[in-house]
Design a protein around this motif. Structure first.
Motif, short mmCIF file in Angstrom:
data_model
loop_
_atom_site.label_atom_id
_atom_site.label_comp_id
_atom_site.label_asym_id
_atom_site.label_seq_id
_atom_site.Cartn_x
_atom_site.Cartn_y
_atom_site.Cartn_z
N GLU A 40 0.90 -1.34 -0.01
CA GLU A 40 -0.04 -0.04 -0.20
C GLU A 40 0.75 1.09 -0.11
OE1 GLU A 40 -3.06 2.43 -0.54
OE2 GLU A 40 -3.55 0.21 -0.04
N LEU A 41 2.02 1.34 0.83
CA LEU A 41 2.76 2.42 0.87
C LEU A 41 3.67 2.54 -0.39
CD1 LEU A 41 3.82 4.96 2.58
CD2 LEU A 41 5.37 3.13 3.80
N ALA A 42 4.32 1.50 -0.54
CA ALA A 42 5.38 1.47 -1.92
C ALA A 42 4.86 1.66 -3.11
CB ALA A 42 5.85 -0.07 -1.98
N ASP A 43 3.44 1.39 -3.20
CA ASP A 43 2.70 1.80 -4.68
C ASP A 43 2.63 3.21 -4.51
OD1 ASP A 43 2.55 -0.80 -5.01
OD2 ASP A 43 0.47 -1.03 -4.61
N SER A 44 2.69 4.06 -3.52
CA SER A 44 2.41 5.55 -3.73
C SER A 44 3.55 6.17 -4.00
CB SER A 44 1.96 6.14 -2.21
OG SER A 44 0.64 5.59 -1.89
N TYR A 45 4.81 5.51 -3.91
CA TYR A 45 6.03 6.17 -4.45
C TYR A 45 6.70 5.54 -5.45
CZ TYR A 45 5.45 8.82 0.10
OH TYR A 45 5.11 9.97 1.18
N PRO A 47 6.15 5.47 -8.34
CA PRO A 47 6.24 6.40 -9.77
C PRO A 47 7.30 7.44 -9.43
CG PRO A 47 3.82 6.49 -8.96
CD PRO A 47 4.87 6.00 -7.85
N TYR A 48 8.04 7.70 -8.25
CA TYR A 48 9.00 8.65 -8.10
C TYR A 48 10.46 8.14 -7.86
CZ TYR A 48 4.98 11.39 -7.31
OH TYR A 48 3.81 12.20 -7.54
N GLY A 49 10.35 6.64 -7.33
CA GLY A 49 11.59 5.97 -7.23
C GLY A 49 12.04 6.33 -5.84
N ARG A 50 11.75 7.08 -5.05
CA ARG A 50 12.14 7.66 -3.98
C ARG A 50 10.99 8.10 -2.85
NH1 ARG A 50 14.64 13.53 -5.04
NH2 ARG A 50 12.92 14.64 -5.60
N ALA A 51 11.54 8.67 -1.51
CA ALA A 51 10.59 9.02 -0.78
C ALA A 51 11.24 10.00 0.48
CB ALA A 51 9.79 8.01 0.05
N LEU A 52 10.76 11.21 0.63
CA LEU A 52 11.47 11.95 1.76
C LEU A 52 10.44 11.92 2.86
CD1 LEU A 52 13.09 14.12 2.71
CD2 LEU A 52 11.20 15.91 2.12
#
Length: 403
Positions: A40-45, A47-52
């Motif tokens: 659920e969380l990974a799918d949100s990020y 498209p960007y390949g990264r997360a802050l």
């Protein structure tokens, strides 16, 4: 998230613009949000390949390894911004620090910030998102009871200014809220108690069934962290049912009024005099204790006005007391009540709008409470609470280095 639809009409001497903002966001239950098989969380990020990620330092110390393993497993680069936001640090300085991290990261316009922590963390980081480029999206993972059942529902974000609580803020909905109640297993008891004041708030003026569950199971839910720490399956089921009902009730009350256009707000029970009281001591009250003192006085006032029976008044005060919540304080004085009334009248457009139970589970608003009536109610209240445990004092009332 939101978008704005507007239309323009004109004459030869004027233009009129009328717009409507669409607000939509999701609250999604997730069992083990950082379990690698939960996408659920990974799918949100992806498209960007990264997360802050802006995260509370204490939460990072407990879950940092699991979080890093999760993002590594899903091939996402993670930049961590640890923060320690106590009530005294819910400030513009902390806000500016977070905004600086957005710049250093090179945040893309549509890229959602990940905010992990309690209500203080989500308030300040959410305000940073509201201000950065005027509208930066974010995803919330609340890790405290107060964050899960109260802050997660609202779209309000803010910082304190001086001794004024939440004086600077915005309405800025997150894209989604991921609700993982397993975080309660590692939550200190004082923080669980803090959140249970919000459950009392919702139940006493909004849902008598929740109040009945608190009356029957409250201390056990506190001790076992709602069944997530050495609790029976039956108690866990009660905790799940209670918190779901609380979120549903909050949404029923808040969703039609997200921007607080209607100032008669049921969930403002306990928030008439507490905003002034909360920051008055040298070490501020926990938010839950401050609003509980306000709710306790309001309950006494409701009985004095004839809206509650003595038995129901004492039932409400008894539930509060058994949970270790404060019913009174030396800082609650007639002078403070007069000052707090003057302050809240400005916030509420000249009317007091003090929410009281009428009866348990329903709400009435009072606009005609005089300074003399308040002082008399306070005098009676202080005498009344002497008969309760700890003479009305709360357990771990004040914020400290451990919170």
């Amino acid at each position: 998230m939101s978008n704005l639809q507007a239309q323009v009409t004109s004459t030869d001497r004027a233009f009129h613009v009328e717009g409507y903002e669409k607000i939509e966001y999701d609250l999604i239950y997730v069992d083990g949000v950082f379990a690698v098989d939960n996408t659920e969380l990974a799918d949100s990020y992806r498209p960007y390949g990264r997360a802050l990620m802006v995260i509370d330092e204490t939460v990072l110390s407990l879950y940092g390894d699991a979080i890093r393993t999760y993002f590594d497993h899903h091939g996402l680069d993670l930049t961590v911004v640890p923060v320690q936001i106590r009530e005294t640090a819910k400030s513009l300085e902390t806000f500016e620090t977070i905004v600086g991290e957005f710049d250093a990261f090179g945040l893309v316009r549509t890229e959602p910030v990940l905010v992990v922590g309690g209500g203080l963390t989500t308030d300040v980081a959410g305000y940073a998102c509201a201000s950065y480029r005027r509208n930066t999206p974010y995803i919330r993972i609340p890790t405290t009871l107060i964050g899960l059942i109260d802050a997660s529902v609202s779209i309000k974000v803010a910082v304190n200014y001086g001794k004024h609580k939440n004086r600077l803020g915005a309405y800025h909905a997150s894209q989604k809220v991921l609700l993982d109640f397993s975080f309660l297993a590692t939550l200190p008891e004082d923080q669980v108690r803090n959140g249970m004041a919000e459950l009392i708030k919702i139940s006493v003026v909004g849902n008598s069934e929740i109040f009945d569950m608190l009356d029957e199971h409250g201390p056990d839910l506190l001790r076992t962290r709602f069944g997530h720490l050495d609790g029976s399956a039956e108690l866990r089921a009660v905790g799940d049912r209670l918190t779901y009902a609380a979120i549903a009730t909050m949404l029923d009350l808040e969703a039609p009024n997200l921007h607080e256009i209607d100032l008669d707000r049921v969930i403002a029970f306990g928030h008439t005099w507490s905003p002034t009281l909360e920051l008055t001591p040298p070490a501020p009250f926990f938010h839950g204790h401050a609003i509980n003192i306000d709710m306790a006085l309001s309950t006494t006032l409701a009985e004095q006005r004839g809206h509650l029976t003595v038995a129901d008044r004492d039932r409400v005060l008894g539930v509060m007391s058994r949970l270790g919540l404060a019913l009174d304080s030396e800082f609650l004085t007639a002078e403070l009540l007069a000052d707090a009334t003057g302050s809240i009248l400005k916030t509420r457009d000249g009317l007091l709008r003090a929410a009281i139970p009428d009866p348990i589970g329903s709400c009435r608003f009072l606009n005609d409470v005089t300074t003399d009536e308040l002082a008399d109610a306070l005098q009676m209240h202080k005498k009344l609470v002497e008969e309760f445990d700890r003479a009305g004092d709360g357990v771990d009332m004040f914020t400290g280095a451990h919170d």
